[in-house]
Design an enzyme around this catalytic site. Structure first.
Site, PDB file in Angstrom:
ATOM      1  N   ARG A   1      12.181  -4.315  -3.883  1.00  0.00           N
ATOM      2  CA  ARG A   1      12.767  -3.946  -2.590  1.00  0.00           C
ATOM      3  C   ARG A   1      12.246  -2.594  -2.104  1.00  0.00           C
ATOM      4  O   ARG A   1      11.897  -2.433  -0.942  1.00  0.00           O
ATOM      5  CB  ARG A   1      14.299  -3.898  -2.718  1.00  0.00           C
ATOM      6  CG  ARG A   1      15.034  -3.210  -1.568  1.00  0.00           C
ATOM      7  CD  ARG A   1      15.007  -3.994  -0.275  1.00  0.00           C
ATOM      8  NE  ARG A   1      15.575  -3.224   0.817  1.00  0.00           N
ATOM      9  CZ  ARG A   1      16.633  -3.581   1.533  1.00  0.00           C
ATOM     10  NH1 ARG A   1      17.256  -4.706   1.292  1.00  0.00           N
ATOM     11  NH2 ARG A   1      17.057  -2.815   2.511  1.00  0.00           N
ATOM     12  N   GLU A   2      12.197  -1.622  -3.009  1.00  0.00           N
ATOM     13  CA  GLU A   2      11.853  -0.263  -2.604  1.00  0.00           C
ATOM     14  C   GLU A   2      10.369  -0.069  -2.295  1.00  0.00           C
ATOM     15  O   GLU A   2      10.035   0.610  -1.329  1.00  0.00           O
ATOM     16  CB  GLU A   2      12.287   0.736  -3.680  1.00  0.00           C
ATOM     17  CG  GLU A   2      13.786   0.887  -3.825  1.00  0.00           C
ATOM     18  CD  GLU A   2      14.445   1.615  -2.662  1.00  0.00           C
ATOM     19  OE1 GLU A   2      13.746   2.218  -1.827  1.00  0.00           O
ATOM     20  OE2 GLU A   2      15.688   1.581  -2.602  1.00  0.00           O
ATOM     21  N   THR A   3       9.502  -0.610  -3.130  1.00  0.00           N
ATOM     22  CA  THR A   3       8.065  -0.297  -2.977  1.00  0.00           C
ATOM     23  C   THR A   3       7.150  -1.505  -3.068  1.00  0.00           C
ATOM     24  O   THR A   3       5.933  -1.336  -3.106  1.00  0.00           O
ATOM     25  CB  THR A   3       7.610   0.732  -4.037  1.00  0.00           C
ATOM     26  OG1 THR A   3       7.745   0.155  -5.339  1.00  0.00           O
ATOM     27  CG2 THR A   3       8.386   2.033  -3.929  1.00  0.00           C
TER      28      THR A   3
ATOM     29  N   TYR B   1      21.371  -4.394   1.139  1.00  0.00           N
ATOM     30  CA  TYR B   1      20.613  -3.919  -0.015  1.00  0.00           C
ATOM     31  C   TYR B   1      20.977  -4.640  -1.310  1.00  0.00           C
ATOM     32  O   TYR B   1      20.105  -5.133  -2.019  1.00  0.00           O
ATOM     33  CB  TYR B   1      20.786  -2.405  -0.185  1.00  0.00           C
ATOM     34  CG  TYR B   1      19.840  -1.811  -1.198  1.00  0.00           C
ATOM     35  CD1 TYR B   1      18.558  -1.449  -0.836  1.00  0.00           C
ATOM     36  CD2 TYR B   1      20.224  -1.628  -2.522  1.00  0.00           C
ATOM     37  CE1 TYR B   1      17.670  -0.913  -1.760  1.00  0.00           C
ATOM     38  CE2 TYR B   1      19.354  -1.088  -3.450  1.00  0.00           C
ATOM     39  CZ  TYR B   1      18.082  -0.731  -3.059  1.00  0.00           C
ATOM     40  OH  TYR B   1      17.205  -0.206  -3.973  1.00  0.00           O
TER      41      TYR B   1
END
Length: 156
Positions: free
Chosen positions: A42-44, A140
């Site tokens: 999700r983040e990167t 999220y």
């Protein structure tokens, strides 16, 4: 298949480069390795997204590394190091402990969703009746958990 799961499938070969580190860090911190892989997806997008510069910082230098550890946590290690992944795992575990104490009647899944939402945006503005309400895209924890299912099926 959800968009999140599809993205996780696309990220799998990139995240597999860090599989041993992810599993070791998750085991050291007693968190689910599939969830850690879901956060990294999700983040990167496995280190290939989020506008990371050559040093591992996001634009604006607020978040660092594969797990996008926020500057307030004083990021540790190299952007893709074992030390960095373990720090992200410790942060997640700390938020999970917060929900163990603050919301003892919640199920383990509710606490994990709360911990993931807090990992993304902290608890200061959290609505405990809608933990994702203050997160990026207001999804999220659901997003990370959908991605985690893909990683769990692939040995995480």
């Amino acid at each position: 298949m959800s968009t999140y799961a599809q993205e996780a499938k696309e990220d799998l070969p990139h995240i597999n480069k860090y599989k041993d580190k992810i599993i070791r860090a998750a085991n050291n911190c007693n968190v689910q390795s599939s969830v850690v892989a879901g956060i990294i997806s999700r983040e990167t997008r496995g280190g290939r997204g989020a506008g990371l510069d050559s040093r591992g910082w996001s634009s604006g230098e607020e978040n660092f590394g594969l797990m996008q550890v926020n500057r307030i946590h004083s990021p540790e290690g190299g952007w893709d190091s074992q030390e960095h992944i373990e720090q992200g795992c410790r942060i997640l575990k700390g938020f999970n402990q917060h929900f163990d104490e603050k919301c003892p009647s919640w199920s383990a899944e509710q606490k994990l969703k709360g911990a993931l939402a807090a990992y993304n945006k902290g608890t200061a503005t959290m609505d405990y009746n809608n933990v994702d309400g203050h997160t990026d895209d207001k999804n999220y924890s659901a997003d990370v958990l959908a991605r985690a299912q893909v990683f769990q099926r692939n040995g995480y």
